[in-house]
Design a protein around this motif. Structure first.
Motif, PDB file in Angstrom:
ATOM      1  N   TYR A  43       0.835  -1.200   0.000  1.00 50.67           N
ATOM      2  CA  TYR A  43       0.000   0.000   0.000  1.00 50.67           C
ATOM      3  C   TYR A  43       0.874   1.256   0.000  1.00 50.67           C
ATOM      4  N   ARG A  44       1.933   1.232   0.820  1.00 47.90           N
ATOM      5  CA  ARG A  44       2.855   2.373   0.873  1.00 47.90           C
ATOM      6  C   ARG A  44       3.466   2.631  -0.506  1.00 47.90           C
ATOM      7  N   ALA A  45       3.856   1.571  -1.192  1.00 50.89           N
ATOM      8  CA  ALA A  45       4.459   1.723  -2.526  1.00 50.89           C
ATOM      9  C   ALA A  45       3.456   2.326  -3.505  1.00 50.89           C
ATOM     10  N   ILE A  47       1.017   4.421  -2.729  1.00 55.07           N
ATOM     11  CA  ILE A  47       0.897   5.855  -2.413  1.00 55.07           C
ATOM     12  C   ILE A  47       2.134   6.591  -2.924  1.00 55.07           C
ATOM     13  N   SER A  48       3.300   5.991  -2.704  1.00 55.20           N
ATOM     14  CA  SER A  48       4.539   6.634  -3.145  1.00 55.20           C
ATOM     15  C   SER A  48       4.549   6.832  -4.665  1.00 55.20           C
ATOM     16  N   ALA A  49       4.016   5.843  -5.403  1.00 55.23           N
ATOM     17  CA  ALA A  49       3.961   5.968  -6.863  1.00 55.23           C
ATOM     18  C   ALA A  49       3.081   7.152  -7.260  1.00 55.23           C
ATOM     19  N   ARG A  50       1.996   7.349  -6.537  1.00 60.31           N
ATOM     20  CA  ARG A  50       1.113   8.497  -6.809  1.00 60.31           C
ATOM     21  C   ARG A  50       1.855   9.806  -6.528  1.00 60.31           C
ATOM     22  N   VAL A  51       2.579   9.835  -5.387  1.00 59.55           N
ATOM     23  CA  VAL A  51       3.322  11.056  -5.035  1.00 59.55           C
ATOM     24  C   VAL A  51       4.296  11.433  -6.154  1.00 59.55           C
ATOM     25  N   GLN A  52       4.921  10.423  -6.765  1.00 65.01           N
ATOM     26  CA  GLN A  52       5.913  10.723  -7.815  1.00 65.01           C
ATOM     27  C   GLN A  52       5.261  11.454  -8.985  1.00 65.01           C
ATOM     28  N   GLN A  53       3.968  11.174  -9.214  1.00 69.18           N
ATOM     29  CA  GLN A  53       3.251  11.861 -10.300  1.00 69.18           C
ATOM     30  C   GLN A  53       2.816  13.267  -9.891  1.00 69.18           C
ATOM     31  N   LEU A  54       2.654  13.474  -8.582  1.00 64.24           N
ATOM     32  CA  LEU A  54       2.137  14.764  -8.104  1.00 64.24           C
ATOM     33  C   LEU A  54       3.249  15.792  -7.893  1.00 64.24           C
ATOM     34  N   LYS A  55       4.481  15.317  -7.641  1.00 68.34           N
ATOM     35  CA  LYS A  55       5.581  16.250  -7.378  1.00 68.34           C
ATOM     36  C   LYS A  55       6.043  16.892  -8.693  1.00 68.34           C
ATOM     37  N   PRO A  56       6.554  18.102  -8.605  1.00 66.45           N
ATOM     38  CA  PRO A  56       7.073  18.738  -9.824  1.00 66.45           C
ATOM     39  C   PRO A  56       8.147  17.876 -10.483  1.00 66.45           C
ATOM     40  N   GLY A  62      13.743  13.320  -8.019  1.00 64.93           N
ATOM     41  CA  GLY A  62      13.055  14.205  -7.077  1.00 64.93           C
ATOM     42  C   GLY A  62      13.169  13.731  -5.642  1.00 64.93           C
ATOM     43  N   ARG A  63      14.147  12.906  -5.393  1.00 67.41           N
ATOM     44  CA  ARG A  63      14.328  12.369  -4.042  1.00 67.41           C
ATOM     45  C   ARG A  63      14.515  13.513  -3.038  1.00 67.41           C
ATOM     46  N   ASP A  64      13.940  13.333  -1.862  1.00 68.75           N
ATOM     47  CA  ASP A  64      13.892  14.406  -0.873  1.00 68.75           C
ATOM     48  C   ASP A  64      14.492  13.910   0.447  1.00 68.75           C
ATOM     49  N   PRO A  65      15.812  14.095   0.633  1.00 71.09           N
ATOM     50  CA  PRO A  65      16.481  13.560   1.826  1.00 71.09           C
ATOM     51  C   PRO A  65      15.927  14.126   3.132  1.00 71.09           C
ATOM     52  N   ARG A  66      15.498  15.401   3.103  1.00 74.26           N
ATOM     53  CA  ARG A  66      14.981  15.984   4.347  1.00 74.26           C
ATOM     54  C   ARG A  66      13.690  15.272   4.769  1.00 74.26           C
ATOM     55  N   ARG A  67      12.812  15.053   3.805  1.00 73.07           N
ATOM     56  CA  ARG A  67      11.551  14.340   4.097  1.00 73.07           C
ATOM     57  C   ARG A  67      11.867  12.913   4.581  1.00 73.07           C
ATOM     58  N   GLU A  68      12.812  12.268   3.958  1.00 76.49           N
ATOM     59  CA  GLU A  68      13.167  10.896   4.364  1.00 76.49           C
ATOM     60  C   GLU A  68      13.716  10.879   5.800  1.00 76.49           C
ATOM     61  N   ALA A  69      14.518  11.906   6.152  1.00 73.20           N
ATOM     62  CA  ALA A  69      15.059  11.976   7.516  1.00 73.20           C
ATOM     63  C   ALA A  69      13.932  12.206   8.522  1.00 73.20           C
ATOM     64  N   GLU A  70      12.960  13.034   8.144  1.00 75.78           N
ATOM     65  CA  GLU A  70      11.815  13.280   9.048  1.00 75.78           C
ATOM     66  C   GLU A  70      11.030  11.992   9.278  1.00 75.78           C
ATOM     67  N   ILE A  71      10.854  11.237   8.206  1.00 80.33           N
ATOM     68  CA  ILE A  71      10.114   9.973   8.326  1.00 80.33           C
ATOM     69  C   ILE A  71      10.813   9.051   9.324  1.00 80.33           C
ATOM     70  N   VAL A  72      12.123   8.938   9.184  1.00 80.01           N
ATOM     71  CA  VAL A  72      12.902   8.056  10.064  1.00 80.01           C
ATOM     72  C   VAL A  72      12.822   8.547  11.513  1.00 80.01           C
ATOM     73  N   VAL A  94      13.178   0.481   1.655  1.00 82.22           N
ATOM     74  CA  VAL A  94      11.740   0.572   1.322  1.00 82.22           C
ATOM     75  C   VAL A  94      11.517   1.680   0.287  1.00 82.22           C
ATOM     76  N   ILE A  95      12.113   2.844   0.534  1.00 83.26           N
ATOM     77  CA  ILE A  95      11.897   3.999  -0.354  1.00 83.26           C
ATOM     78  C   ILE A  95      12.508   3.730  -1.729  1.00 83.26           C
ATOM     79  N   GLU A  96      13.728   3.197  -1.744  1.00 88.34           N
ATOM     80  CA  GLU A  96      14.378   2.960  -3.048  1.00 88.34           C
ATOM     81  C   GLU A  96      13.615   1.918  -3.865  1.00 88.34           C
ATOM     82  N   SER A  98      10.449   1.320  -3.672  1.00 87.79           N
ATOM     83  CA  SER A  98       9.188   1.946  -4.116  1.00 87.79           C
ATOM     84  C   SER A  98       9.426   2.838  -5.326  1.00 87.79           C
ATOM     85  N   LEU A  99      10.529   3.612  -5.288  1.00 83.57           N
ATOM     86  CA  LEU A  99      10.825   4.496  -6.420  1.00 83.57           C
ATOM     87  C   LEU A  99      11.129   3.665  -7.663  1.00 83.57           C
ATOM     88  N   ASP A 100      11.823   2.576  -7.453  1.00 86.96           N
ATOM     89  CA  ASP A 100      12.133   1.652  -8.543  1.00 86.96           C
ATOM     90  C   ASP A 100      10.842   1.109  -9.170  1.00 86.96           C
TER      91      ASP A 100
HETATM   92  C1  LIG Z   1       7.127   9.950  -1.616  1.00 85.50           C
HETATM   93  C2  LIG Z   1       8.012  10.938  -1.862  1.00 85.50           C
HETATM   94  O1  LIG Z   1       9.097  10.768  -2.714  1.00 85.50           O
HETATM   95  C3  LIG Z   1      10.297  10.150  -2.262  1.00 85.50           C
HETATM   96  C4  LIG Z   1       9.951   8.944  -1.505  1.00 85.50           C
HETATM   97  C5  LIG Z   1       9.707   9.028  -0.174  1.00 85.50           C
HETATM   98  C6  LIG Z   1       8.996   7.929   0.555  1.00 85.50           C
HETATM   99  O2  LIG Z   1       8.797   6.845  -0.023  1.00 85.50           O
HETATM  100  O3  LIG Z   1       8.603   8.149   1.703  1.00 85.50           O
HETATM  101  C7  LIG Z   1      10.089  10.182   0.547  1.00 85.50           C
HETATM  102  C8  LIG Z   1      10.708  11.197  -0.043  1.00 85.50           C
HETATM  103  C9  LIG Z   1      11.128  11.160  -1.464  1.00 85.50           C
HETATM  104  O4  LIG Z   1      12.514  10.834  -1.512  1.00 85.50           O
HETATM  105  C10 LIG Z   1       7.857  12.270  -1.232  1.00 85.50           C
HETATM  106  O5  LIG Z   1       8.560  13.213  -1.635  1.00 85.50           O
HETATM  107  O6  LIG Z   1       6.995  12.402  -0.342  1.00 85.50           O
END
Ligand SMILES: C=C(O[C@@H]1C=C(C(=O)O)C=C[C@H]1O)C(=O)O
Length: 109
Positions: A43-45, A47-56, A62-72, A94-96, A98-100
């Motif tokens: 399910y997470r994957a 949602i993540s696939a949808r986010v990839q379409q919504l981000k610029p 478009g990887r976002d290290p700050r967001r990933e650090a917040e998640i952790v 998990v994130i890599e 999902s992006l793949d």
């Molecule tokens: C889902 C996003 O895209 C990427 C994937 C993330 C994830 O799977 O949680 C978090 C940040 C991004 O590197 C996002 O920007 O929110």
């Protein structure tokens, strides 16, 4: 942040059970937990696939290290024994993956 099990009482009930003493029971419980993990990861994957379409800029570009650090950091509050270092390794995988997947099979529009 509210306790995540407040909204998912059946998960709360599952994890408040005592850890079993026997190998067979422990493995049975692990199988039950792994099935839930699989459903949630899938399910997470999605949602993540949808986010990839919504981000610029989506995908790996478009990887976002700050967001990933917040998640952790947030997850570490709920998994203090695993802690941020282990969770970072787990969530990076998990994130890599999902992006793949999102590149291989974009979310349906
Ligand atoms: C889902 C996003 O895209 C990427 C994937 C993330 C994830 O799977 O949680 C978090 C940040 C991004 O590197 C996002 O920007 O929110």
């Amino acid at each position: 942040m509210p306790d995540p099990t407040d909204h998912h009482p059946s998960i709360g009930a599952l994890i408040s059970r005592e850890v079993p003493a026997s190998l067979a029971e422990c493995r049975q419980l692990i199988d039950e937990v792994d099935a839930l993990l699989a459903v949630l990861l899938e399910y997470r994957a999605t949602i993540s696939a949808r986010v990839q379409q919504l981000k610029p800029v989506g995908g790996r570009a478009g990887r976002d290290p700050r967001r990933e650090a917040e998640i952790v950091d947030r997850m570490a509050r709920w998994a203090p024994r695993l802690g941020p270092r282990r969770l970072r390794r787990i969530m990076t995988a998990v994130i890599e993956e999902s992006l793949d997947l999102a590149e291989e099979a974009p979310a349906a529009r």
